[in-house]
Design an enzyme around this catalytic site. Sequence first.
Site, PDB file in Angstrom:
ATOM      1  N   PRO A  87     -19.001  34.183 -17.129  1.00  0.00           N
ATOM      2  CA  PRO A  87     -20.067  35.372 -16.134  1.00  0.00           C
ATOM      3  C   PRO A  87     -20.416  34.464 -15.137  1.00  0.00           C
ATOM      4  O   PRO A  87     -21.144  32.985 -15.189  1.00  0.00           O
ATOM      5  CB  PRO A  87     -20.702  34.771 -17.556  1.00  0.00           C
ATOM      6  CG  PRO A  87     -20.021  34.805 -18.829  1.00  0.00           C
ATOM      7  CD  PRO A  87     -19.162  33.434 -17.926  1.00  0.00           C
ATOM      8  N   HIS A  88     -20.663  35.118 -14.650  1.00  0.00           N
ATOM      9  CA  HIS A  88     -21.613  34.560 -13.164  1.00  0.00           C
ATOM     10  C   HIS A  88     -22.150  35.352 -12.585  1.00  0.00           C
ATOM     11  O   HIS A  88     -21.250  37.088 -12.351  1.00  0.00           O
ATOM     12  CB  HIS A  88     -20.300  33.570 -12.365  1.00  0.00           C
ATOM     13  CG  HIS A  88     -19.265  34.568 -11.996  1.00  0.00           C
ATOM     14  ND1 HIS A  88     -18.077  34.987 -12.250  1.00  0.00           N
ATOM     15  CD2 HIS A  88     -18.705  35.543 -10.446  1.00  0.00           C
ATOM     16  CE1 HIS A  88     -17.078  35.685 -11.741  1.00  0.00           C
ATOM     17  NE2 HIS A  88     -18.225  36.287 -10.535  1.00  0.00           N
ATOM     18  N   GLY A  89     -22.873  35.071 -11.394  1.00  0.00           N
ATOM     19  CA  GLY A  89     -23.563  36.450 -10.516  1.00  0.00           C
ATOM     20  C   GLY A  89     -24.732  35.949  -9.850  1.00  0.00           C
ATOM     21  O   GLY A  89     -25.261  35.080  -9.901  1.00  0.00           O
TER      22      GLY A  89
END
Lengths: 153, 112
Positions: free
Chosen positions: A69-71
């Site tokens: 999960p990333h951003g």
Amino acid sequence: MDIAEVLKHTSSDLFLPDLQATDKTSALKELVAGLASGINLKNPDTILQMLQSREELGSTAVGPGVAFPHGRTLAVQELKILLARSTAGVDFDSEDGEPTHLFFVLVAPPQDMGHQYIKSLATLIDTIQDAGLREKLMAADNYEAFCAALKGE
Amino acid sequence: MHPQLQLLVALQDMMGMIREIEEQGSELEDMGFKTEGLEKLKEAQAELEAKIDPQLMGQFRRLTKKFGRAVVPVIGNSCTGCFAQIPTSFVSKTNAGRLQRCESCGRILYWP
């Protein structure tokens, strides 16, 4: 970027050795709660919303039993990486339909001009391809052992 | 946090994500990430915009057009858009539920 460089963005406060959630929604909440606690975040909901939006694009469970999960979000001032593990496994909408056991959560500020988080993401994805390493990560007793395994020590 | 500010931050994060996918999507796809949900994300952006007060949304659009990012974090009592000092009294007003803009550049301020 080598894995030791990537691990400079995490710490023992950002290690969740045994996630309790078994579905994606609860897992994201648990991961964000861990992040909020580890770096004293005032507005964890902002990160949760960003990660949920990212999952709308397509699941980040792209490795064998591994999700990233990333951003980018205004809620953090520098790249932070949360390491998490689930013994039971989480239904994270992986492409192969298998449960996800390892999580690498990367959150970066919008002004991360050197794209540190994209480079870190690429390094982690390359590193985690080794099945033997994934077994070592699942068996690691603590944060230090987890990081040592990632560094191939 | 002011509920409208929370929506603006979520909107700006989402716009950044969409831009990143449009500009660097192939790099992410090379890593194995799927981006087939881009249109769905754009729909979510429109839904989010509809929840924001129209006047505030107008300000947000003008500031975004002018600066690239309308909402900026305050770090060390400085606006990170123009580096002007922000009076400490702004923090308590924001905590009391008011939106604050930088007196120097006009950007909307966010305390991370």
